[in-house]
Scaffold this active site. Structure first.
Site, PDB file in Angstrom:
ATOM      1  N   ARG A 239       0.850  -1.186   0.000  1.00 43.43           N
ATOM      2  CA  ARG A 239       0.000   0.000   0.000  1.00 43.43           C
ATOM      3  C   ARG A 239       0.884   1.233   0.000  1.00 43.43           C
ATOM      4  NH1 ARG A 239      -3.752  -2.373  -1.338  1.00 43.43           N
ATOM      5  NH2 ARG A 239      -5.838  -2.537  -0.433  1.00 43.43           N
ATOM      6  N   GLU A 268      -2.313   7.864  -4.123  1.00 41.92           N
ATOM      7  CA  GLU A 268      -2.684   7.423  -5.465  1.00 41.92           C
ATOM      8  C   GLU A 268      -4.185   7.644  -5.694  1.00 41.92           C
ATOM      9  OE1 GLU A 268      -1.428   3.254  -4.724  1.00 41.92           O
ATOM     10  OE2 GLU A 268      -3.466   2.727  -5.303  1.00 41.92           O
ATOM     11  N   HIS A 286      -1.112   0.283  -9.592  1.00 41.01           N
ATOM     12  CA  HIS A 286      -1.854  -0.577  -8.653  1.00 41.01           C
ATOM     13  C   HIS A 286      -2.558  -1.736  -9.386  1.00 41.01           C
ATOM     14  CE1 HIS A 286      -3.868  -0.547  -4.424  1.00 41.01           C
ATOM     15  NE2 HIS A 286      -3.733  -1.777  -4.883  1.00 41.01           N
TER      16      HIS A 286
HETATM   17  C1  GLV Z   1      -5.337  -4.640  -3.660  1.00 41.12           C
HETATM   18  O1  GLV Z   1      -4.609  -3.740  -3.479  1.00 41.12           O
HETATM   19  C2  GLV Z   1      -5.880  -5.436  -2.612  1.00 41.12           C
HETATM   20  O2  GLV Z   1      -5.718  -5.087  -1.432  1.00 41.12           O
HETATM   21  O3  GLV Z   1      -6.511  -6.446  -2.926  1.00 41.12           O
END
Ligand code: GLV
Length: 325
Positions: A239, A268, A286
């Site tokens: 993250r 983001e 991401h």
């Molecule tokens: C994506 O970032 C997730 O947490 O599944």
């Protein structure tokens, strides 16, 4: 009357078809991003929500909609949801673990390989027409085979990443809140638990897989980066906010570490513009879980959690089972 739900973002049409068999569905095929205020209004009268990590389901959103019974996130991470506030309001919260482990582990490797072997940097150079001759030192990178892999956060995805290193004859070190059972360590290419400091000092390639929380905010900042090897690569598939992006930019610019591969960023989808000025960072939007089958599996998993929650059953991936009392 069917329960009413909100699907916050565009999703596979088959998932909406499934949900429509059980619920009155308000979907968002145009994929508009709702502000917190818009979300509060959209949730009025709704029993459930199928959310994504891009919506912040804050205590205000929850307080304004106490009729909600379930918040089902289409992600394994759930730092976008105030789970404590939801629990106090007796709202079930679910995530989508397991279905994305292998795809996400694959992507961590893709970023590590790309950063270590300078794949995107050299491609940009080639595309810019700069390749005039062969040279012995064109884009010299770091080896992955035979090197030391460090994993910070050894949950299911961390273990899947470690397992892949078997074919690369790597030594695997990890740091985690608790030690894995011996058989899980063995399965993860004999991963060895070390202190965070030793992990930072010893890893040739360090992959971050820990969940975001106030405790992990800036877990990698200037002090941690200073401990890393000058030839090391850093990969963040966890993250934004776990890495202090300003400190990382300085470390990459001054070559205090060799390279980074980043799939997540502070704030983001905006990110620090200086990343774009650095050749030694691989940047992706991401997408670590974004294979077609995995994103489908995540969407169906979230939908099944919502169907279970609103039919009075315990959803498979409930994060706060205490609300069912
Ligand atoms: C994506 O970032 C997730 O947490 O599944």
């Amino acid at each position: 009357m069917k329960p009413k739900i909100l699907v916050t973002r565009a999703v596979f049409p088959e998932v909406i078809d499934l949900l429509a068999q059980h619920f009155e569905v308000e979907s968002n095929p145009s994929d508009q991003m709702y502000t917190e205020d818009e979300l509060i209004v959209k949730l009025r009268g709704k029993d459930g929500i199928l959310a994504t990590p891009s919506e912040r389901i804050s205590s205000d959103v929850i307080a304004a909609n106490p009729q909600l019974k379930a918040i089902c996130n289409m992600a394994v991470g759930f730092n976008n949801i105030d789970v404590e506030a939801a629990t106090r309001a007796r709202i079930m919260v679910t995530n989508t673990p397991e279905v994305l482990n292998q795809t996400t582990a694959d992507f961590a490797w893709a970023l590590m390989m790309a950063a270590a072997r300078r794949v995107t940097e050299s491609e940009h150079w080639l595309r810019a027409g700069q390749w005039q001759k062969w040279r012995f030192d064109t884009f010299l990178g770091a080896d992955v085979y035979g090197s030391t892999l460090g994993i910070l956060g050894m949950g299911r995805i961390g273990q899947a990443i470690a397992r892949r290193s078997l074919g690369f004859d790597m030594r695997v070190l990890y740091h985690n809140r608790s030690r894995l059972p011996a058989e899980q360590e063995a399965h993860a290419n004999n991963a060895t638990l070390v202190s965070k400091e030793e992990l930072l000092r010893s890893a040739d390639h360090l992959i971050l897989v820990l969940p975001y929380s106030p405790q992990t905010h800036h877990a990698i900042g200037a002090a941690e980066l200073a401990l890393m090897k000058p030839g090391a690569t850093l990969v963040n598939i966890a993250r934004g906010g776990i890495v202090d992006d300003v400190a990382l930019i300085a470390a990459l610019r001054e070559r205090r570490i060799a390279a980074a591969g980043l799939d997540v960023f502070e704030n983001e989808p905006r990110f620090h513009p200086d990343f774009l000025t650095l050749p030694n960072v691989v940047l992706t939007p991401h997408i670590a879980s974004a294979s077609e089958p995995t994103r489908r599996a995540m969407a169906f998993c979230a939908a099944e959690n919502l169907i279970a929650a609103l039919s009075g059953a315990q959803p498979q991936n409930i994060l706060n089972p205490e609300v069912r009392g």
